[in-house]
Design a protein around this motif. Structure first.
Motif, PDB file in Angstrom:
ATOM      1  N   ARG A 161      12.305  -8.510  -1.644  1.00 31.16           N
ATOM      2  CA  ARG A 161      13.046  -7.259  -1.803  1.00 31.16           C
ATOM      3  C   ARG A 161      12.273  -6.099  -1.182  1.00 31.16           C
ATOM      4  O   ARG A 161      11.041  -6.135  -1.094  1.00 31.16           O
ATOM      5  N   ILE A 162      13.013  -5.082  -0.775  1.00 30.76           N
ATOM      6  CA  ILE A 162      12.394  -3.854  -0.239  1.00 30.76           C
ATOM      7  C   ILE A 162      12.251  -2.852  -1.380  1.00 30.76           C
ATOM      8  O   ILE A 162      13.238  -2.478  -2.013  1.00 30.76           O
ATOM      9  N   LEU A 163      10.997  -2.448  -1.609  1.00 34.41           N
ATOM     10  CA  LEU A 163      10.705  -1.425  -2.614  1.00 34.41           C
ATOM     11  C   LEU A 163      10.262  -0.175  -1.846  1.00 34.41           C
ATOM     12  O   LEU A 163       9.118  -0.099  -1.377  1.00 34.41           O
ATOM     13  N   ALA A 164      11.161   0.769  -1.661  1.00 36.77           N
ATOM     14  CA  ALA A 164      10.835   1.967  -0.877  1.00 36.77           C
ATOM     15  C   ALA A 164       9.851   2.838  -1.649  1.00 36.77           C
ATOM     16  O   ALA A 164      10.058   3.106  -2.845  1.00 36.77           O
ATOM     17  N   ALA A 165       8.785   3.287  -0.961  1.00 33.97           N
ATOM     18  CA  ALA A 165       7.729   4.081  -1.604  1.00 33.97           C
ATOM     19  C   ALA A 165       7.419   5.296  -0.743  1.00 33.97           C
ATOM     20  O   ALA A 165       8.055   5.510   0.294  1.00 33.97           O
ATOM     21  N   SER A 166       6.427   6.060  -1.205  1.00 34.57           N
ATOM     22  CA  SER A 166       6.107   7.331  -0.546  1.00 34.57           C
ATOM     23  C   SER A 166       7.378   8.180  -0.443  1.00 34.57           C
ATOM     24  O   SER A 166       7.732   8.680   0.615  1.00 34.57           O
ATOM     25  N   LEU A 167       8.042   8.313  -1.572  1.00 36.34           N
ATOM     26  CA  LEU A 167       9.278   9.104  -1.645  1.00 36.34           C
ATOM     27  C   LEU A 167       8.940  10.449  -2.269  1.00 36.34           C
ATOM     28  O   LEU A 167       8.358  10.505  -3.350  1.00 36.34           O
ATOM     29  N   LYS A 168       9.266  11.522  -1.598  1.00 40.77           N
ATOM     30  CA  LYS A 168       8.872  12.858  -2.057  1.00 40.77           C
ATOM     31  C   LYS A 168      10.043  13.678  -2.581  1.00 40.77           C
ATOM     32  O   LYS A 168       9.852  14.836  -2.970  1.00 40.77           O
TER      33      LYS A 168
END
Ligand code: E4P
Length: 214
Positions: A161-168
């Motif tokens: 799965r894709i866990l999107a991070a570095s989200l501001k």
């Protein structure tokens, strides 16, 4: 879809546990260094403060023999909850293959390319973790990265799965899901602002004015 907290703060972990929509936690060595000099003892505190769901723990050591030991020690604290999080280098992918074979769930982090995603799939990682805002800051285009990762995982019919991070921001979080991320991780302040909308707030004021407190 799962929403995770991106923090190593015990206070943040306890606050996130109360929100009711946070599924787990991601940490990294930089976040850990702000909180503690004893990362494994601190992981135990996070496991207590956030009492269910996955905690992605990234070892603080850099020599791979030590990363191996630290990842295994972390997983042993809560085998059903701790996910070993490793940056997507060749050494880390080799280690992820060995850990996965031994039943330790792994995630590859700092992922920017479909080739890294392909290898994460091959070694059975549960997550790949692209850094959306960092990619955007380098003009790579954070959502372009998510698009490419989603395309290759779909082509492979992968369970990774894709866990999107570095989200501001909340909009980066929502856009990541729209572009194919399965899950997201963000700091507490971003999660707490997700429902904020000026029209909702003015509706709340209007309803409250209809029933003034006596
Ligand atoms: C993800 O797991 C990382 O902890 C994090 O999101 C890294 O990105 P940042 O340092 O840009 O927030």
């Amino acid at each position: 879809m799962a929403i995770l907290l991106d923090s190593a703060s015990v206070n943040d972990a306890a606050a996130a546990a109360e929100l009711g929509f946070v599924h787990g936690i991601t940490t990294n060595p930089a976040l850990m260094a702000r909180e503690t000099k004893e990362p494994l003892a601190h992981l135990e505190r996070l496991l207590s403060a956030f009492p269910s769901g996955p905690i992605c723990y990234q070892p603080t050591r850099t020599a791979y023999a030590e990363v191996n030991d630290e990842a295994r020690a972390a997983a042993s604290l809560a085998p059903d909850r701790v996910v070993a999080k490793l940056p997507a280098t060749l050494d880390a992918i080799k280690l992820a293959a060995a850990l996965t074979d031994d039943g330790i769930r792994c995630a590859l982090t700092a992922v920017y390319s479909p080739a890294q995603a392909l290898l994460a799939h091959e070694v059975g990682c549960v997550w790949i973790i692209p850094y959306v805002d960092r990619a955007a800051r380098q003009s790579v285009g954070g959502l372009v990265v998510v698009d490419a990762l989603a395309a290759i995982l779909a082509r492979l019919q992968s369970s990774t799965r894709i866990l999107a991070a570095s989200l501001k921001s909340g909009s980066q979080l929502v856009e990541s899901i729209l572009h194919g991320a399965h899950d997201v991780t963000a700091p507490l302040e971003v999660l707490a602002c997700l429902p904020a909308h000026p029209l909702t707030e003015s509706a709340v004021r209007e309803f409250a004015a209809a029933w003034p407190e006596t």
